[in-house]
Design a protein around this motif. Structure first.
Motif, PDB file in Angstrom:
ATOM      1  N   PRO A 146       0.818  -1.216   0.000  1.00  0.00           N
ATOM      2  CA  PRO A 146       0.000   0.000   0.000  1.00  0.00           C
ATOM      3  C   PRO A 146       0.844   1.255   0.000  1.00  0.00           C
ATOM      4  CG  PRO A 146       0.015  -0.999   2.164  1.00  0.00           C
ATOM      5  CD  PRO A 146       0.739  -1.936   1.274  1.00  0.00           C
ATOM      6  N   GLY A 148       1.462   5.155  -2.405  1.00  0.00           N
ATOM      7  CA  GLY A 148       0.908   6.004  -3.449  1.00  0.00           C
ATOM      8  C   GLY A 148       1.256   7.448  -3.196  1.00  0.00           C
ATOM      9  N   SER A 152      -2.829  11.304  -5.037  1.00  0.00           N
ATOM     10  CA  SER A 152      -3.149  10.321  -6.060  1.00  0.00           C
ATOM     11  C   SER A 152      -4.597  10.417  -6.521  1.00  0.00           C
ATOM     12  CB  SER A 152      -2.877   8.907  -5.532  1.00  0.00           C
ATOM     13  OG  SER A 152      -3.678   8.647  -4.402  1.00  0.00           O
ATOM     14  N   SER A 153      -5.494  10.898  -5.684  1.00  0.00           N
ATOM     15  CA  SER A 153      -6.889  11.001  -6.098  1.00  0.00           C
ATOM     16  C   SER A 153      -7.065  11.954  -7.262  1.00  0.00           C
ATOM     17  CB  SER A 153      -7.745  11.448  -4.903  1.00  0.00           C
ATOM     18  OG  SER A 153      -7.272  12.701  -4.430  1.00  0.00           O
ATOM     19  N   SER A 156      -6.200  10.217 -10.782  1.00  0.00           N
ATOM     20  CA  SER A 156      -6.962   9.081 -11.299  1.00  0.00           C
ATOM     21  C   SER A 156      -7.681   9.491 -12.560  1.00  0.00           C
ATOM     22  CB  SER A 156      -7.965   8.612 -10.232  1.00  0.00           C
ATOM     23  OG  SER A 156      -8.764   7.586 -10.734  1.00  0.00           O
ATOM     24  N   THR A 177      -8.200  -0.448  -8.634  1.00  0.00           N
ATOM     25  CA  THR A 177      -7.087  -0.317  -7.698  1.00  0.00           C
ATOM     26  C   THR A 177      -6.713   1.143  -7.548  1.00  0.00           C
ATOM     27  OG1 THR A 177      -5.452  -0.578  -9.440  1.00  0.00           O
ATOM     28  CG2 THR A 177      -6.192  -2.580  -8.340  1.00  0.00           C
ATOM     29  N   GLN A 178      -5.924   1.408  -6.536  1.00  0.00           N
ATOM     30  CA  GLN A 178      -5.457   2.770  -6.312  1.00  0.00           C
ATOM     31  C   GLN A 178      -4.540   3.173  -7.447  1.00  0.00           C
ATOM     32  OE1 GLN A 178      -3.528   3.318  -2.576  1.00  0.00           O
ATOM     33  NE2 GLN A 178      -2.790   5.375  -3.052  1.00  0.00           N
ATOM     34  N   TRP A 243      -0.858   4.478 -13.919  1.00  0.00           N
ATOM     35  CA  TRP A 243      -1.780   5.307 -13.143  1.00  0.00           C
ATOM     36  C   TRP A 243      -3.213   5.244 -13.660  1.00  0.00           C
ATOM     37  CZ3 TRP A 243      -0.681   7.938  -8.687  1.00  0.00           C
ATOM     38  CH2 TRP A 243       0.660   7.936  -8.297  1.00  0.00           C
ATOM     39  N   GLY A 245      -5.289   2.899 -12.867  1.00  0.00           N
ATOM     40  CA  GLY A 245      -6.136   2.333 -11.823  1.00  0.00           C
ATOM     41  C   GLY A 245      -6.764   1.016 -12.223  1.00  0.00           C
TER      42      GLY A 245
END
Length: 757
Positions: A146, A148, A152-153, A156, A177-178, A243, A245
Motif C-alpha cells: 500500500p 501512493g 493520487s486522487s 486518477s 485499484t489505487q 496510473w 487504476g
C-alpha cells in the motif's frame, strides 16, 4: 542524398531460431540490426519448411518461461530490442484456427506460480482493452504494497488503457485499484530499470505533468541532443498505464526497447546500474522536453570579487537560457565550487548546475582480517586469528599485528594465499593489503626460526600429491591434497635425506609411524644389506657396489658437516634403530649407518611448477647435494596405499581458534547521511594528474577545491557512491547509510538562503 552519419556494422547479430513444436531443435543464424522482423519470419519459414502462405507468428523468449510476441513486421532487429543469443520461436496456426499457445499445453513448467498466457493475434485498431489484448506472456503477479502519491486522487484518470494497451502487457484487475499502485514485471535482470521507474512514477510534479498531457506541447523533436521526443512519449505511455487504476502490473517492454535504441548499453538482459539508467532517463527527458529550440552561445564569467549571490543568480539565469524543461524545474540545483591557488592565493568561485547529488561514503581507516598462523613447532595446530590492520597498509603491517598476539617475530613470517591445495600467491612484505580480499584464505607461515650458523636458508614451498594408477592405462597420475607447507631449508649442502627429515619433522602431528612388524621387515632388509651390500626391502633405494660406496660417503642430515661417518655398527644397533621407528624419526646418534637409511620411505620428492600441475624433474637419493633456488617448489608424492595407512586427513585439516576469534565482532558501522554530506563538502587538494590552470600564475597548480550546496531543487536525487576504485579493481562498499524520510533540509549545508529558481 546527403547522409549526416554513416555507421558500419562489422559483426552481425546471432539469433537462435526454433519451432514452437520442437524447442530443442535450435538453428543459429546471423542478421543485421537493420533486418526487419518480416525478414526473419521468412527465413524461419524457409529453414523449417513452412509453406509461405501458412499463417505464423513470432515469439521472443527472453526468460525461461516468458515470451513476447513480435507483432510489428516492419520493426527492425534494433527496434525490437533483440540482442545477441536471443531465442526466437515461430508458431504455426492449427487447422482448426486455434493457435497452439492458446491451449493449456504450453504450461510445461512445474513452477507453482500463476501464469497469464496471451491469446491474442496481431492487434487491430478496434482491439478492446482486456487482458487478451496483451502480446506478452509473463509468469507470476507482483506483490503490491500500500503506497501512493499524496495527491493520487487527483491523478486518477482511468481512460488511458485503451490507447496504449498494444504496447504493454499488463494484468487487468477485477476491482478498481489505487492509481499508481502498479507493479512492473521483471523482463529478465531489469530490476535496475523497474526501481528507477517506480521512483520517478511516485514523483508527484513529474507524474502530474505527464498525466495532464502537458508534455505534448513541449516535445522538442529538433534538438540534436535529444531523442526526437521518443523517450518522452514512451515514458508518458508507461506512466499512463501505471496510473490508470486498472492494472495490477505492467510489463514495460516497449519502454525498454526505446531505451535500448538510444542507449545500447541497456539493451539485452544483462545486469545494469540503476543510477546510470536514472541519469540517462532524466537527461533524455530533459532534452526531449527542452523548451529552448535554439541554444544561445554564452561565455562563462569568473566571480572577480563580485558577491556570491550575484554570481550565482547570473549562473542560474545563463543555465536557464540553454536548458528549460520540466526536469530543470524539478530536479536541478546549484553547486558552489571554490578553488584556491597554493602559490598566488588566487580564489576562483564558480556555480555549476547539478541534476543529482553524488555523495561519497566515509571509508573506515582500518579493516579486520582473519588469517591462519602455521607455527614452526610441528606439534602445534594452525591457529585462526583475527587482527585489525590499516585498510591501506602493507603486508608487513599484517605481520606486525599478528606478531603482537602470537609472539612469533614478524620477520620470520611468510604470508600466502592458499587455494585448491596450492599457493595461489606468496606476498612480499611491501605489497599492499588492498590486494587481499576478505574471501581469500590467508595462511601465515613461521620459517627460519632456528637457522644453523654460517648457512643461508630459503623458504621452500611444499605440496602434497597422491599418485594414483589410472584404470585405463598402466601410467599413473597425481592429485594435490591437504594444506601446503612452507619450510626453511639450507640453500647449500642440502641432501635428499636431510630434506626428508625436515619435512617429516614438520608433519609429525598428522603422520602415523610404521608398526613393529614393518620394522621386522626393515630389520631383515638391513641384515641383507650387511651381508650382500644390496637393499631389496620395501621401497629400497640402493643396489650395487658403486651406489653403496656413494652411500657410505654421503653426509647424513643428522651429522655435523665435516664429521666422519661411522661404519662400525653391529647388528644389535640395527635392531635398536628398528625400535626407534615406532616413536618417531631417529634421534642424532653416532651409531647410525647405511642400515638406518633402509627404513621405509613414506614419500618421494619431485620439483614441480608453482601450481603443482607439471613435474619439472624428480629428486633421486643419489647422495649428491640438491640445488634448489628461492623460486623452487617441491612436491612430496605419496602412493595411495601409504597415504591411506599413515596419513591422517582429519588431523591435517584441524586447527585451533585464537582468543581473538572468540571476541564478539563489532556491529556493522552505520553512517548517517549527514556524514556523507560533510565529506562531500570537505576541502581537498587536487591530484597530481588533475591540476587546475591558474589564470594568474599562468600554469597548472594542485589547488585546493571545495564544494558547497548553494541551492536545492524541489526533488533532490541523492546518489551514494557504492564503489571504491584503485589501480587494479573496484570494491563495493557495504556500509549502511541511515537517512531520514522527513526534515531532510535540516541535514543539508546550504551556503546561503535558497533564492527563487
Amino acid at each position: 542524398m546527403f547522409v549526416k552519419h554513416c555507421k558500419v556494422e562489422v559483426y552481425l547479430l546471432e539469433l537462435k531460431l526454433c519451432e514452437n513444436s520442437d524447442l530443442d531443435n535450435v538453428v543459429t543464424r546471423h542478421f543485421s540490426k537493420a533486418d526487419t522482423i518480416d525478414t526473419i519470419e521468412k527465413e524461419m519459414k524457409r529453414l523449417f519448411n513452412i509453406p509461405a502462405e501458412k499463417e505464423t507468428r513470432l515469439w521472443n523468449r527472453y526468460m525461461a518461461n516468458m515470451y513476447e510476441q513480435l507483432s510489428k513486421p516492419d520493426n527492425t532487429v534494433q527496434d525490437a530490442g533483440l540482442c545477441h543469443g536471443q531465442v526466437l520461436i515461430i508458431e504455426q496456426k492449427n487447422e482448426d484456427g486455434v493457435w497452439p499457445r492458446q491451449t493449456p499445453q504450453i504450461n510445461r513448467s512445474s513452477s507453482s506460480t500463476s501464469r497469464d498466457f496471451s491469446t491474442s493475434t496481431k492487434l487491430s485498431a478496434s482491439s478492446s482493452t482486456s487482458v487478451s489484448a496483451s502480446s506478452t506472456i509473463t509468469n507470476g503477479e507482483s506483490n503490491s504494497s500500500p503506497y501512493g502519491l499524496n495527491n493520487s486522487s487527483s491523478l486518477s484518470r482511468g481512460g488511458y488503457s485503451s490507447s496504449y494497451s498494444s504496447s504493454y502487457g499488463y494484468r487487468e484487475s477485477h476491482t478498481q485499484t489505487q492509481p499508481g499502485l502498479c507493479g512492473l514485471s521483471n523482463l529478465g535482470n531489469t530490476c535496475f530499470m523497474n526501481s528507477a521507474l517506480q521512483c520517478l512514477s511516485n514523483t508527484p510534479p513529474l507524474t502530474e505533468y505527464f498525466l495532464e498531457d502537458e508534455y505534448e506541447a513541449e516535445i522538442n523533436r529538433e534538438n540534436p541532443l535529444g531523442m526526437k521526443g521518443e523517450i518522452a512519449e514512451a515514458y508518458a505511455e508507461l506512466v499512463k498505464q501505471m496510473w490508470s487504476g486498472r492494472n495490477s502490473y505492467v510489463a514495460p517492454r516497449m519502454f525498454k526497447t526505446q531505451v535500448g535504441r538510444f542507449a545500447p548499453q541497456f539493451s539485452g538482459y544483462q545486469q545494469q546500474d540503476s543510477q546510470e539508467l536514472l541519469a540517462f532517463l532524466l537527461d533524455g527527458l530533459h532534452e526531449d522536453l527542452n523548451r529552448v529550440k535554439k541554444k544561445p552561445y554564452l561565455e562563462l564569467k569568473d566571480a572577480n570579487g563580485r558577491l556570491d549571490l550575484v554570481v550565482a543568480k547570473e549562473a542560474w539565469e545563463n543555465h536557464r537560457l540553454r536548458n528549460d524543461s520540466i526536469i530543470v524545474d524539478i530536479f536541478h540545483g546549484l553547486f558552489k565550487s571554490t578553488l584556491v591557488c597554493p602559490e598566488c592565493a588566487k580564489i576562483s568561485v564558480t556555480f555549476d548546475p547539478f541534476c543529482y547529488l553524488t555523495l561519497p561514503l566515509p571509508m573506515k581507516k582500518d579493516r579486520t582480517m582473519e588469517v591462519f598462523l602455521v607455527q614452526a613447532d610441528p606439534k602445534s595446530r594452525p591457529t585462526q586469528c583475527r587482527v585489525v590492520v590499516p585498510k591501506m597498509g602493507a603486508v608487513s603491517d599484517l605481520c606486525i599485528a599478528l606478531s603482537k598476539i602470537s609472539g612469533v617475530p614478524a620477520e620470520n613470517m611468510v604470508v600466502t594465499d592458499v587455494y585448491n591445495h596450492r599457493f595461489h600467491k606468496v606476498y612480499q612484505m611491501d605489497e599492499g593489503l588492498n590486494h587481499i580480499m576478505d574471501r581469500d584464505d590467508i595462511f601465515v607461515y613461521e620459517v627460519n626460526s632456528s637457522p644453523e650458523e654460517d648457512s643461508e636458508h630459503i623458504s621452500l614451498p611444499i605440496y602434497f600429491r597422491e599418485r594414483r594408477v589410472r584404470h585405463t592405462s598402466t601410467s599413473s597420475g597425481t592429485m594435490l591434497f591437504g594444506q601446503p607447507l612452507m619450510v626453511s631449508v639450507p640453500e647449500q649442502n642440502l641432501t635428499v635425506d636431510k630434506l626428508y627429515n625436515v619435512v617429516l619433522e614438520r608433519i609429525l602431528r598428522y603422520v602415523k609411524w610404521p608398526l613393529k612388524e614393518e620394522c621386522e621387515n626393515s630389520r631383515a632388509c638391513c641384515s641383507h644389506v650387511l651381508d650382500n651390500g644390496t637393499c631389496n626391502g620395501p621401497n629400497g633405494i640402493y643396489g650395487g657396489d658403486d651406489e653403496e660406496m656413494d652411500h657410505q660417503n654421503e653426509i647424513k642430515p643428522d651429522q655435523e658437516l665435516g664429521s666422519e661417518p661411522d661404519n662400525s655398527q653391529s647388528e644389535d644397533s640395527v635392531e635398536e634403530d628398528c625400535e626407534e621407528l615406532e616413536n618417531g624419526p631417529c634421534s642424532n646418534s653416532p651409531k647410525k649407518t647405511k642400515a638406518a637409511s633402509c627404513q621405509k620411505k613414506l614419500f618421494s620428492f619431485s620439483v614441480v611448477n608453482a601450481y603443482g600441475t607439471s613435474e619439472i624433474n624428480s629428486i633421486t637419493p643419489d647422495g649428491k647435494f640438491i640445488k634448489l633456488g628461492s623460486h623452487s617448489t617441491v612436491a612430496i608424492d605419496w602412493d595411495s596405499e601409504t597415504k591411506k595407512l599413515y596419513y591422517d586427513d582429519q588431523e591435517s585439516e584441524a586447527f585451533e581458534k585464537h582468543e581473538s576469534m572468540l571476541q564478539p565482532q563489532k556491529k556493522r558501522s552505520m553512517v548517517a547521511l549527514r556524514e556523507c554530506i560533510e565529506l562531500f563538502t570537505t576541502m581537498e587538494t587536487l591530484g597530481e594528474h588533475d591540476p587546475w590552470y591558474c589564470p594568474t600564475c599562468k600554469k597548472h597548480q594542485q589547488a585546493t577545491k571545495k564544494f558547497d550546496l548553494w541551492s536545492l531543487p524541489k526533488i533532490l536525487v541523492v546518489h551514494l557512491k557504492r564503489f571504491s576504485y584503485n589501480k587494479y579493481w573496484r570494491d563495493k562498499l557495504d556500509t549502511v547509510v541511515e537517512f531520514p524520510i522527513s526534515c531532510l533540509l535540516g541535514l543539508l549545508f546550504i551556503s546561503t538562503a535558497i533564492f527563487q529558481l
